[in-house]
Design a protein around this motif. Structure first.
Motif, short mmCIF file in Angstrom:
data_model
loop_
_atom_site.label_atom_id
_atom_site.label_comp_id
_atom_site.label_asym_id
_atom_site.label_seq_id
_atom_site.Cartn_x
_atom_site.Cartn_y
_atom_site.Cartn_z
N GLU A 285 -5.82 4.70 -10.25
CA GLU A 285 -6.78 3.73 -9.71
C GLU A 285 -6.16 2.90 -8.59
OE1 GLU A 285 -8.08 1.55 -13.13
OE2 GLU A 285 -9.35 3.20 -13.84
N GLN A 286 -4.91 2.49 -8.78
CA GLN A 286 -4.25 1.70 -7.74
C GLN A 286 -4.03 2.53 -6.48
OE1 GLN A 286 -0.80 0.04 -9.70
NE2 GLN A 286 -1.91 -1.82 -10.19
N ALA A 287 -3.75 3.81 -6.65
CA ALA A 287 -3.59 4.67 -5.48
C ALA A 287 -4.91 4.81 -4.73
CB ALA A 287 -3.07 6.05 -5.89
N GLN A 288 -6.01 4.92 -5.47
CA GLN A 288 -7.33 4.99 -4.83
C GLN A 288 -7.61 3.72 -4.03
OE1 GLN A 288 -9.81 7.33 -4.78
NE2 GLN A 288 -8.44 8.79 -5.76
N ILE A 289 -7.29 2.58 -4.60
CA ILE A 289 -7.48 1.31 -3.90
C ILE A 289 -6.61 1.26 -2.65
CG2 ILE A 289 -7.06 -1.18 -4.06
CD1 ILE A 289 -7.86 -0.91 -7.06
N ALA A 290 -5.35 1.66 -2.78
CA ALA A 290 -4.44 1.62 -1.63
C ALA A 290 -4.88 2.54 -0.52
CB ALA A 290 -3.03 2.00 -2.09
N GLN A 291 -5.48 3.66 -0.88
CA GLN A 291 -5.86 4.65 0.11
C GLN A 291 -7.21 4.37 0.75
OE1 GLN A 291 -5.71 8.60 -1.47
NE2 GLN A 291 -5.38 9.50 0.52
N PHE A 292 -8.17 3.89 -0.02
CA PHE A 292 -9.53 3.83 0.50
C PHE A 292 -10.13 2.42 0.63
CE2 PHE A 292 -9.24 8.03 -1.66
CZ PHE A 292 -9.33 8.80 -0.51
N ALA B 197 0.83 -1.21 0.00
CA ALA B 197 0.00 0.00 0.00
C ALA B 197 0.86 1.25 0.00
CB ALA B 197 -0.93 0.00 1.21
N LEU B 198 1.88 1.28 0.83
CA LEU B 198 2.78 2.43 0.89
C LEU B 198 3.54 2.58 -0.42
CD1 LEU B 198 3.88 4.74 2.59
CD2 LEU B 198 5.57 3.15 3.52
N ALA B 199 3.93 1.47 -1.02
CA ALA B 199 4.65 1.53 -2.29
C ALA B 199 3.77 2.10 -3.41
CB ALA B 199 5.13 0.13 -2.67
N VAL B 200 2.52 1.67 -3.47
CA VAL B 200 1.61 2.17 -4.50
C VAL B 200 1.37 3.67 -4.32
CG1 VAL B 200 -0.75 2.05 -5.37
CG2 VAL B 200 0.51 -0.05 -4.95
N LEU B 201 1.16 4.09 -3.08
CA LEU B 201 0.95 5.52 -2.82
C LEU B 201 2.19 6.33 -3.14
CD1 LEU B 201 -1.18 5.32 0.44
CD2 LEU B 201 -1.96 5.95 -1.84
N THR B 202 3.36 5.80 -2.86
CA THR B 202 4.62 6.49 -3.18
C THR B 202 4.79 6.59 -4.70
OG1 THR B 202 5.63 5.72 -1.14
CG2 THR B 202 7.12 6.46 -2.87
N ALA B 203 4.44 5.55 -5.43
CA ALA B 203 4.50 5.61 -6.89
C ALA B 203 3.58 6.70 -7.42
CB ALA B 203 4.12 4.24 -7.48
N TYR B 204 2.40 6.80 -6.84
CA TYR B 204 1.45 7.83 -7.25
C TYR B 204 1.98 9.23 -6.91
CZ TYR B 204 -3.04 10.23 -7.77
OH TYR B 204 -4.04 11.08 -8.16
N GLU B 205 2.59 9.38 -5.75
CA GLU B 205 3.19 10.67 -5.39
C GLU B 205 4.30 11.05 -6.35
OE1 GLU B 205 4.42 10.21 -1.34
OE2 GLU B 205 2.38 10.37 -0.57
N GLN B 206 5.08 10.07 -6.79
CA GLN B 206 6.13 10.35 -7.76
C GLN B 206 5.53 10.77 -9.10
OE1 GLN B 206 9.83 10.18 -7.24
NE2 GLN B 206 8.75 10.62 -5.33
N LEU B 207 4.40 10.15 -9.47
CA LEU B 207 3.71 10.56 -10.69
C LEU B 207 3.25 12.01 -10.58
CD1 LEU B 207 2.42 10.03 -13.47
CD2 LEU B 207 0.40 9.20 -12.24
N LEU B 208 2.71 12.39 -9.43
CA LEU B 208 2.29 13.78 -9.22
C LEU B 208 3.47 14.74 -9.31
CD1 LEU B 208 -0.35 13.37 -6.36
CD2 LEU B 208 -0.74 13.58 -8.82
#
Length: 131
Positions: free
Chosen positions: A81-88, A28-39
């Motif tokens: 979408e994966q970030a949404q899943i990881a977060q919620f 979950a932390l890895a997916v959110l970090t990937a999304y933050e890097q995309l941002l």
């Protein structure tokens, strides 16, 4: 690595910490970090989401900006979408989803880096911690 000695303690530490998170044991932390890097990448290309924008709108805008680099809207949507899943979601992402998110992020980064100007390449390497 070609890096100034004064940066070894700061930038290298940040990059290594990001790598540890992306490839670590917490999907979950890895997916959110990937999304933050995309941002972070989107902000370098002036297509980061605004507070008032809907996710679908900024993904469409980012896809338009990234189209000349070969980045697809599907790649951007996959990470979002994966970030949404990881977060919620009550179900945390699996290790396979973690690998897919990191692989997608690296693909986006490589496509942008391959066709970016020298200045954008410098910014991508300095402001993101992917490779």
């Amino acid at each position: 690595y070609d890096i100034l000695r004064c940066l070894v303690g700061s930038e290298m530490c940040i990059r290594d910490r990001c790598q540890a998170i992306l490839y670590g044991q917490d999907p979950a932390l890895a997916v959110l970090t990937a999304y933050e890097q995309l941002l972070a990448i989107c902000s370098l290309f002036d297509c980061a989401p605004r507070a008032s924008s809907k996710e679908a709108d900024w993904i469409q805008q980012a896809a338009h900006v990234f189209a000349p680099y070969g980045v697809t809207q599907e790649e951007l949507m996959l990470l979002a979408e994966q970030a949404q899943i990881a977060q919620f979601s009550a179900e945390p992402p699996t290790a396979a989803q973690q690998k897919q998110a990191v692989r997608t992020l690296k693909t986006i980064f490589k496509k942008l880096y391959a066709k970016a100007s020298h200045w954008k390449r410098f910014q991508l390497k300095y402001h993101t911690h992917i490779l």
